[in-house]
Design an enzyme around this catalytic site. Structure first.
Site, mmCIF file in Angstrom:
data_model
loop_
_atom_site.group_PDB
_atom_site.id
_atom_site.type_symbol
_atom_site.label_atom_id
_atom_site.label_comp_id
_atom_site.label_asym_id
_atom_site.label_seq_id
_atom_site.Cartn_x
_atom_site.Cartn_y
_atom_site.Cartn_z
ATOM 1 C CB CYS A 87 -0.965 -0.036 1.179
ATOM 2 S SG CYS A 87 -2.313 1.147 1.053
ATOM 3 C CG HIS A 196 -3.256 -3.694 3.454
ATOM 4 N ND1 HIS A 196 -2.289 -2.978 4.116
ATOM 5 C CD2 HIS A 196 -3.924 -2.792 2.700
ATOM 6 C CE1 HIS A 196 -2.368 -1.695 3.791
ATOM 7 N NE2 HIS A 196 -3.355 -1.559 2.928
ATOM 8 C CD GLU A 198 -0.435 -5.474 5.947
ATOM 9 O OE1 GLU A 198 -0.471 -6.086 4.863
ATOM 10 O OE2 GLU A 198 -0.646 -4.246 6.037
#
Lengths: 225, 80
Positions: A87, A196, A198
């Site tokens: 991002c 994302h 994560e």
């Protein structure tokens, strides 16, 4: 000893803690790195996390690019150290010219936050080797300026050289040209990704665990080295 | 003290969602004569002199920091 993966915190970073957590769950040792230092603390790989570094002033990633630690990050990337920008981290990699193209405001002008399906197209980068080419994964996507743009020649080169790492499936969420969600450099050690992974490493706190592969891939690459 | 103006605009082929939003608001306000809007940035740089070396430095600043050449064009001019 587990490989060490550094996660850089800039003023305005949001996802640095989640990125460190993903690194830990993947089996590596997370190391918190500070934007103002000229020190990578001997890490084996680097994550530039999501957020709004320096308030996104000027352009997203434009000021973070000149943060002190970026001197070392750029040198490490050019030396082959695995670097993943997520991002805002992707925006910083583009502003740093480690990756081609740029990210602009979403074409529909609204912030998007949703679980997003991706197809992994290149499973041979340092960050995607634990996937198989053609595999689809679902990870969260949240951005206001996630539209990937580059000129036609650059897009053709990225596609021709297999450097599109991931593409959006089931609708383009932000106007990215050719549905591109992530790209890599020629060497395959630097990867930029707008969604994302994560946030998709534990069943409890995400849409699943399909993002974990990005972090275990780096671990695999480092152990094999 | 002289002032140098750097104008940064999105390249013509790059989508400008902000300009589109501004343009879209105009008819709602009763303005109908404007066919397109593109939004850019204007930087005002105070300098000691406007000699060749200074203007070359400003151009470098415009190219490396104030604009992203992938998506934006810039112009430099001395005010006054």
């Amino acid at each position: 000893m587990a490989p060490k993966v550094g996660v850089v915190t800039f003023p305005g970073s949001l996802d640095d803690v989640d990125a460190r957590r993903a690194v830990r769950i993947a089996g590596a040792e997370p190391v918190a790195l500070w934007h103002g230092d000229h020190d990578l603390q001997g890490v084996d790989a680097i994550v530039l996390p999501g957020g709004f570094s320096y308030g996104d002033y000027l352009r997203c990633g434009a000021i973070a690019r000149f943060a002190p630690i970026m001197t070392e990050v750029v040198a490490a990337a050019n030396a082959g150290v695995p670097v993943l920008g997520i991002c805002n981290g992707f925006q910083i990699l583009c502003e740093s010219h480690l990756l081609p193209g740029a990210l602009i405001r979403n074409d529909h002008r609204t912030f998007v936050c949703r679980d997003q399906q991706l197809v992994i197209e290149n499973a041979s980068t340092a960050w995607t080797s634990d996937y198989t080419a053609g595999q689809t994964v679902t990870v969260p996507l949240k951005n206001g300026e996630g539209g990937f743009v580059a000129d036609a020649a650059t897009l053709d080169a990225l596609e021709g050289e297999g450097r599109v790492v991931a593409r959006y499936v089931g609708g383009n969420p932000n106007g990215s040209l050719r549905d591109i969600a992530g790209i890599t450099n020629e060497r395959g050690n630097v990867v930029g990704l707008m969604p994302h992974p994560e946030h998709a490493v534990e069943e409890l706190t995400g849409p699943g665990t399909e993002g974990l592969g990005f972090f275990t891939s780096a671990l695999t690459a480092l152990v094999a080295r | 003290m002289p002032r140098v103006i750097v104008d940064v605009m999105p390249k013509p082929e790059i989508l400008d969602p902000q300009g589109k939003a501004v343009h879209g608001a105009l008819p709602r306000l009763g303005f109908h004569g404007i066919t397109d809007v593109r939004q850019g940035k204007r930087f005002e740089l105070e300098v000691d002199t406007t000699d060749e070396a200074t203007l070359a430095e400003v151009a470098k600043v415009a190219e490396t920091l104030l604009s992203n050449p992938v998506i934006e064009d810039y112009t430099v001019r001395v005010e006054g």
